[in-house]
Enzyme design. Structure first.
Site, PDB file in Angstrom:
ATOM      1  N   SER A 136     -33.408 -12.881  -6.500  1.00 62.04           N
ATOM      2  CA  SER A 136     -34.221 -14.116  -6.363  1.00 62.04           C
ATOM      3  C   SER A 136     -35.168 -14.128  -7.505  1.00 62.04           C
ATOM      4  O   SER A 136     -35.519 -12.939  -7.802  1.00 62.04           O
ATOM      5  CB  SER A 136     -35.002 -14.153  -5.050  1.00 62.04           C
ATOM      6  N   TYR A 149     -40.118 -11.384   2.679  1.00 61.85           N
ATOM      7  CA  TYR A 149     -38.774 -11.519   2.149  1.00 61.85           C
ATOM      8  C   TYR A 149     -38.740 -11.176   0.619  1.00 61.85           C
ATOM      9  O   TYR A 149     -37.852 -10.226   0.312  1.00 61.85           O
ATOM     10  CB  TYR A 149     -38.570 -12.887   2.235  1.00 61.85           C
TER      11      TYR A 149
HETATM   12  N1  NAP Z   1     -31.925 -21.240  -1.226  1.00 59.03           N
HETATM   13  C1  NAP Z   1     -32.984 -20.771  -2.119  1.00 59.03           C
HETATM   14  O1  NAP Z   1     -33.818 -21.168  -2.526  1.00 59.03           O
HETATM   15  C2  NAP Z   1     -32.693 -19.214  -2.383  1.00 59.03           C
HETATM   16  C3  NAP Z   1     -33.475 -18.657  -3.650  1.00 59.03           C
HETATM   17  C4  NAP Z   1     -33.418 -17.501  -4.139  1.00 59.03           C
HETATM   18  C5  NAP Z   1     -32.359 -16.610  -3.517  1.00 59.03           C
HETATM   19  N2  NAP Z   1     -31.560 -17.015  -2.632  1.00 59.03           N
HETATM   20  C6  NAP Z   1     -30.795 -16.023  -1.997  1.00 59.03           C
HETATM   21  O2  NAP Z   1     -29.417 -16.669  -2.108  1.00 59.03           O
HETATM   22  C7  NAP Z   1     -28.632 -16.218  -1.033  1.00 59.03           C
HETATM   23  C8  NAP Z   1     -27.994 -17.320  -0.088  1.00 59.03           C
HETATM   24  O3  NAP Z   1     -28.953 -17.971   0.414  1.00 59.03           O
HETATM   25  P1  NAP Z   1     -28.917 -19.676   0.697  1.00 59.03           P
HETATM   26  O4  NAP Z   1     -29.970 -20.178   0.302  1.00 59.03           O
HETATM   27  O5  NAP Z   1     -27.586 -20.091   0.461  1.00 59.03           O
HETATM   28  O6  NAP Z   1     -29.105 -19.588   2.232  1.00 59.03           O
HETATM   29  P2  NAP Z   1     -28.151 -19.295   3.680  1.00 59.03           P
HETATM   30  O7  NAP Z   1     -27.205 -20.529   3.453  1.00 59.03           O
HETATM   31  O8  NAP Z   1     -29.256 -19.202   4.825  1.00 59.03           O
HETATM   32  O9  NAP Z   1     -27.443 -17.963   3.377  1.00 59.03           O
HETATM   33  C9  NAP Z   1     -27.793 -16.794   3.947  1.00 59.03           C
HETATM   34  C10 NAP Z   1     -26.685 -16.351   4.609  1.00 59.03           C
HETATM   35  O10 NAP Z   1     -26.703 -15.060   4.924  1.00 59.03           O
HETATM   36  C11 NAP Z   1     -25.974 -14.833   6.360  1.00 59.03           C
HETATM   37  N3  NAP Z   1     -26.440 -13.975   7.296  1.00 59.03           N
HETATM   38  C12 NAP Z   1     -27.629 -13.609   7.557  1.00 59.03           C
HETATM   39  N4  NAP Z   1     -27.816 -12.374   8.317  1.00 59.03           N
HETATM   40  C13 NAP Z   1     -26.667 -11.789   7.942  1.00 59.03           C
HETATM   41  C14 NAP Z   1     -25.798 -10.529   8.422  1.00 59.03           C
HETATM   42  N5  NAP Z   1     -26.463  -9.710   9.138  1.00 59.03           N
HETATM   43  N6  NAP Z   1     -24.564 -10.250   8.059  1.00 59.03           N
HETATM   44  C15 NAP Z   1     -24.173 -11.347   7.198  1.00 59.03           C
HETATM   45  N7  NAP Z   1     -24.384 -12.447   6.842  1.00 59.03           N
HETATM   46  C16 NAP Z   1     -25.898 -12.576   7.224  1.00 59.03           C
HETATM   47  C17 NAP Z   1     -26.321 -16.364   6.838  1.00 59.03           C
HETATM   48  O11 NAP Z   1     -25.586 -16.357   8.171  1.00 59.03           O
HETATM   49  P3  NAP Z   1     -26.305 -17.281   9.353  1.00 59.03           P
HETATM   50  O12 NAP Z   1     -27.021 -18.461   8.879  1.00 59.03           O
HETATM   51  O13 NAP Z   1     -24.813 -17.502  10.339  1.00 59.03           O
HETATM   52  O14 NAP Z   1     -27.000 -16.113  10.002  1.00 59.03           O
HETATM   53  C18 NAP Z   1     -26.405 -17.270   5.976  1.00 59.03           C
HETATM   54  O15 NAP Z   1     -24.795 -17.704   5.772  1.00 59.03           O
HETATM   55  C19 NAP Z   1     -29.576 -15.225  -0.279  1.00 59.03           C
HETATM   56  O16 NAP Z   1     -29.217 -13.953  -0.702  1.00 59.03           O
HETATM   57  C20 NAP Z   1     -30.828 -15.997  -0.501  1.00 59.03           C
HETATM   58  O17 NAP Z   1     -31.888 -14.808  -0.377  1.00 59.03           O
HETATM   59  C21 NAP Z   1     -31.976 -18.453  -2.160  1.00 59.03           C
END
Ligand code: NAP
Length: 267
Positions: A136, A149
């Site tokens: 991130s 986080y």
């Molecule tokens: N959105 C942003 O602004 C942003 C910014 C910087 C970085 N990121 C990073 O991008 C990545 C994806 O994030 P996103 O924004 O697309 O949010 P997201 O849809 O909530 O993605 C996170 C995913 O991880 C899954 N997860 C959580 N615990 C888990 C476990 N123990 N085993 C397997 N899967 C698990 C969640 O599944 P469930 O929901 O079913 O638990 C969800 O599908 C993450 O690494 C996040 O830190 C996002």
């Protein structure tokens, strides 16, 4: 960038958001995608979507914190591993229950590292393969009340860079790379900032300013979040397909530039 060869790509955390969009995009580009999810129900839903579009996506449950789940990939020949799964956790380090921080590290760092070690074994034998860590931009600069986080993302970015330099001493073909998203409207940020209000209440050191903090966070993400994940998915595709990926890929460009300037200014 090498777009000629179809690769077998495993992505974790594909229920929605960046992981799901990256899985669909990579499959549309002709890669064989193993898109794993936290729960079996999410895997079934994703499999139905993939079947409707005839996409080469296999979906199953892989909880990254569960050793048995992780070992399900041992018989696979994976060309690219994308460590995307993560949880958001927030609150002040002055008072957060450290078990909450520990759990964040289990999901965001330790589980993915153990999965990476399993996948690396065959990659090192073959002298080929790429591991992409989704970190991130918040793993480069700090933000108040988000350390539970963001510390995990600082650790991923630092660990991935180290691992890359170590592997380059024994292998030309195994690549480690980091993708750093800025703010995207997937629901993740709203859920992350909300976790602290489960326990930061009248007893919190910050109880007098909680409403101010909440309003500031809402304003910040309303202003910063991109509605579409397309720009970060493009970076993930670049990282996954490159013969020799760069250390870092980031998007949106203006947030990446902002972070770079802040770091140059001493942050
Ligand atoms: N959105 C942003 O602004 C942003 C910014 C910087 C970085 N990121 C990073 O991008 C990545 C994806 O994030 P996103 O924004 O697309 O949010 P997201 O849809 O909530 O993605 C996170 C995913 O991880 C899954 N997860 C959580 N615990 C888990 C476990 N123990 N085993 C397997 N899967 C698990 C969640 O599944 P469930 O929901 O079913 O638990 C969800 O599908 C993450 O690494 C996040 O830190 C996002």
């Amino acid at each position: 960038m090498d777009t000629s060869g179809s690769r077998t790509v495993l992505i974790t955390g594909c229920r929605r958001g960046i992981g799901r969009d990256a899985a669909v995009t990579l499959a549309r580009r002709g890669h064989r995608v193993i898109a794993t999810t936290h729960t079996g129900a999410a895997a079934e839903s994703l499999a139905r979507t993939a079947a409707a579009e005839s996409l080469p996506i296999e979906a199953f449950r892989l909880d990254v914190t569960d050793g048995d789940d992780r070992r399900r990939i041992l018989d696979r020949d994976i060309d690219v591993l994308i460590n995307n799964a993560a949880v958001g956790e927030s609150g002040s380090l002055a008072e957060i229950d450290i078990d909450r921080v520990r759990r964040s590290f289990e999901t965001n760092l330790f589980g993915p590292l153990e999965l990476t070690q399993l996948v690396l074994r065959k990659m090192i034998e073959r002298d080929a393969g790429t591991v992409v860590f989704i970190s991130s931009l918040a793993g480069r600069i700090t933000m108040p009340f988000m350390a539970p986080y963001t510390m995990t993302k600082f650790a991923i970015s630092g660990g991935a860079e180290t691992l890359r330099n170590e592997l380059h001493r024994i292998s030309d073909g195994v690549q480690i790379t980091v993708v750093e998203p800025g703010a995207y409207h997937t629901g993740f940020n709203q859920e992350m900032v909300a976790t602290k209000y489960e326990w930061m209440d009248g007893n919190s050191y910050f109880h007098g300013i909680l409403e101010k903090i909440r309003a500031g966070e809402e304003r910040y993400f309303r202003r910063m979040e991109k509605g579409s994940t397309a720009s970060i998915v493009r970076q993930i595709v670049r990282a996954a397909e490159a013969e020799r990926p760069r250390l870092r890929y980031a998007a949106p460009w203006w947030q990446a530039l902002g972070v770079r300037l802040m770091r140059m200014a001493g942050r």
